[in-house]
Design a protein around this motif. Structure first.
Motif, mmCIF file in Angstrom:
data_model
loop_
_atom_site.group_PDB
_atom_site.id
_atom_site.type_symbol
_atom_site.label_atom_id
_atom_site.label_comp_id
_atom_site.label_asym_id
_atom_site.label_seq_id
_atom_site.Cartn_x
_atom_site.Cartn_y
_atom_site.Cartn_z
ATOM 1 N N LEU A 56 -20.972 7.377 -31.257
ATOM 2 C CA LEU A 56 -19.852 6.491 -31.587
ATOM 3 C C LEU A 56 -19.276 6.822 -32.955
ATOM 4 O O LEU A 56 -18.051 6.828 -33.147
ATOM 5 C CB LEU A 56 -20.319 5.038 -31.566
ATOM 6 C CG LEU A 56 -20.719 4.435 -30.216
ATOM 7 C CD1 LEU A 56 -21.062 2.960 -30.389
ATOM 8 C CD2 LEU A 56 -19.611 4.602 -29.182
ATOM 9 N N THR A 96 -16.725 -2.831 -37.112
ATOM 10 C CA THR A 96 -17.023 -3.011 -35.691
ATOM 11 C C THR A 96 -18.191 -2.126 -35.272
ATOM 12 O O THR A 96 -19.043 -2.533 -34.475
ATOM 13 C CB THR A 96 -15.781 -2.692 -34.837
ATOM 14 O OG1 THR A 96 -14.713 -3.566 -35.225
ATOM 15 C CG2 THR A 96 -16.071 -2.899 -33.362
ATOM 16 N N LEU A 97 -18.239 -0.912 -35.802
ATOM 17 C CA LEU A 97 -19.369 -0.016 -35.506
ATOM 18 C C LEU A 97 -20.684 -0.649 -35.943
ATOM 19 O O LEU A 97 -21.706 -0.505 -35.272
ATOM 20 C CB LEU A 97 -19.176 1.328 -36.214
ATOM 21 C CG LEU A 97 -18.320 2.378 -35.511
ATOM 22 C CD1 LEU A 97 -18.109 3.578 -36.421
ATOM 23 C CD2 LEU A 97 -18.969 2.825 -34.213
ATOM 24 N N ASN A 112 -21.274 -3.799 -35.988
ATOM 25 C CA ASN A 112 -21.534 -4.985 -35.184
ATOM 26 C C ASN A 112 -21.958 -4.688 -33.757
ATOM 27 O O ASN A 112 -22.553 -5.547 -33.104
ATOM 28 C CB ASN A 112 -20.282 -5.881 -35.170
ATOM 29 C CG ASN A 112 -20.008 -6.518 -36.514
ATOM 30 O OD1 ASN A 112 -20.915 -6.692 -37.319
ATOM 31 N ND2 ASN A 112 -18.767 -6.855 -36.776
ATOM 32 N N ILE A 113 -21.659 -3.507 -33.254
ATOM 33 C CA ILE A 113 -22.057 -3.157 -31.885
ATOM 34 C C ILE A 113 -23.567 -3.266 -31.694
ATOM 35 O O ILE A 113 -24.037 -3.966 -30.786
ATOM 36 C CB ILE A 113 -21.543 -1.753 -31.503
ATOM 37 C CG1 ILE A 113 -20.023 -1.787 -31.331
ATOM 38 C CG2 ILE A 113 -22.197 -1.265 -30.213
ATOM 39 C CD1 ILE A 113 -19.400 -0.428 -31.097
ATOM 40 N N MET A 135 -25.729 -6.045 -29.409
ATOM 41 C CA MET A 135 -26.692 -5.602 -28.408
ATOM 42 C C MET A 135 -28.046 -6.235 -28.657
ATOM 43 O O MET A 135 -28.718 -6.703 -27.721
ATOM 44 C CB MET A 135 -26.818 -4.070 -28.452
ATOM 45 C CG MET A 135 -25.593 -3.315 -27.969
ATOM 46 S SD MET A 135 -25.656 -1.554 -28.418
ATOM 47 C CE MET A 135 -27.258 -1.111 -27.845
ATOM 48 N N VAL A 189 -16.880 -7.954 -31.053
ATOM 49 C CA VAL A 189 -17.709 -7.119 -30.191
ATOM 50 C C VAL A 189 -19.119 -7.692 -30.040
ATOM 51 O O VAL A 189 -19.784 -7.446 -29.022
ATOM 52 C CB VAL A 189 -17.773 -5.673 -30.742
ATOM 53 C CG1 VAL A 189 -18.524 -5.627 -32.057
ATOM 54 C CG2 VAL A 189 -18.407 -4.731 -29.730
ATOM 55 N N GLU A 190 -19.580 -8.469 -31.014
ATOM 56 C CA GLU A 190 -20.950 -8.989 -30.954
ATOM 57 C C GLU A 190 -21.163 -9.958 -29.794
ATOM 58 O O GLU A 190 -22.070 -9.750 -28.976
ATOM 59 C CB GLU A 190 -21.339 -9.623 -32.287
ATOM 60 C CG GLU A 190 -21.456 -8.606 -33.403
ATOM 61 C CD GLU A 190 -22.203 -9.156 -34.598
ATOM 62 O OE1 GLU A 190 -22.975 -10.113 -34.440
ATOM 63 O OE2 GLU A 190 -22.031 -8.616 -35.698
ATOM 64 N N ALA A 198 -20.880 -8.000 -26.416
ATOM 65 C CA ALA A 198 -22.063 -7.199 -26.098
ATOM 66 C C ALA A 198 -23.221 -8.087 -25.681
ATOM 67 O O ALA A 198 -23.972 -7.757 -24.754
ATOM 68 C CB ALA A 198 -22.453 -6.337 -27.305
ATOM 69 N N SER A 230 -31.818 -0.987 -29.384
ATOM 70 C CA SER A 230 -31.049 -1.784 -30.340
ATOM 71 C C SER A 230 -31.543 -1.559 -31.759
ATOM 72 O O SER A 230 -30.746 -1.493 -32.703
ATOM 73 C CB SER A 230 -31.152 -3.271 -29.978
ATOM 74 O OG SER A 230 -30.629 -3.519 -28.684
#
Length: 259
Positions: free
Chosen positions: A86, A118-119, A121-122, A126, A189-190, A193, A215
């Protein structure tokens, strides 16, 4: 169901409240405070990766008669590789940097700054989803209190992250409303996911030890690749180190006391 909903939304609420600081703070966050907050976020994510994810992964694998270290090791490496992919593909820009990373894109600075957070928070989304899903499943050994501790810990460290993204956007000339919106959207995004993971719990349950470690690997990638280098660059790096200690200790206490 109410507790699960709260657990899913808590991290997003933390990001939103942090982004809202754009309405209350006049100037950009000072470099010292920014380093402290980055260190704090690093400490929380490291402790969460160990106590909330890797240790449960090993415990569940042992209870299921698996080789204890295998799901944890393979999942951890898989999570690191996933975030590496990513990080390589998604165009993003870190705070205090003028050089964008990822594929070339015509996106503006504001959008790239938002994508950078955002990266982060992915993997957090998860992690919350996997642990909440594990708490909902019978025989996983994961308690709802432990899942809520993880969600609360991530929400606490998301507060400064929301501020770190919204305040520089305001300093770049964006309006308060737009800066807040970008900061808030970085956390969307959190819950997405988390909800997707919970909905797929029946299919994912056999792979729960792997997913927990996956994760953890994704979160540690963010810490090592981005948060620690940003917090240790330039002056006042010792303040960032103190932040790591505070964040790590707080998350450890939350997980052990509530889990």
């Amino acid at each position: 169901m109410l507790n699960t909903t709260i657990g899913v939304l808590l991290p997003f609420v933390g990001t939103t409240l942090g982004a809202a600081m754009v309405f209350f703070l006049r100037n950009e966050i000072s470099p010292r405070l920014q380093k402290m907050l980055l260190g704090f976020a690093s400490g929380v994510m490291m402790a969460a990766s160990v106590w909330s994810l890797l240790i449960p992964s090993i415990d569940i694998a042992t209870e299921n008669g698996m080789t204890a270290w295998l799901p944890a090791a393979t999942g951890f490496v898989g999570g690191m590789l996933f975030l590496l992919l990513l990080d390589t593909l998604i165009p993003h820009l870190h705070v205090n940097s003028d050089e964008a990373e990822g594929l070339q894109s015509k996106l503006g600075r504001s959008a790239k700054l938002m994508l950078a957070v955002t990266l982060h928070n992915i993997p957090e989304g998860m992690a919350v989803g996997v642990v909440l899903a594990g708490a909902m499943a019978e025989g996983s050994g994961i308690t709802l209190a432990g899942a809520m501790a993880l969600s609360l810990g991530i929400a606490i460290q998301n507060f400064p992250e929301g501020a770190i993204i919204s305040m520089p956007l305001k300093s770049d000339g964006n309006g308060k409303g737009k800066s807040f919106l970008y900061g808030m959207l970085s956390g969307v995004v959190e819950p997405i996911a988390a909800v997707v993971t919970i909905l797929l719990i029946e299919q994912l349950l056999p792979a729960l030890p792997f997913l927990l470690a996956f994760s953890a690997g994704a979160m540690i990638y963010v810490v090592v690749e981005e948060l620690i280098p940003e917090s240790q660059s330039g002056k006042h790096s010792n303040i960032a180190t103190i932040g790591v200690a505070v964040g790590f200790t707080l998350m450890m206490i939350l997980d052990v006391a509530l889990g």
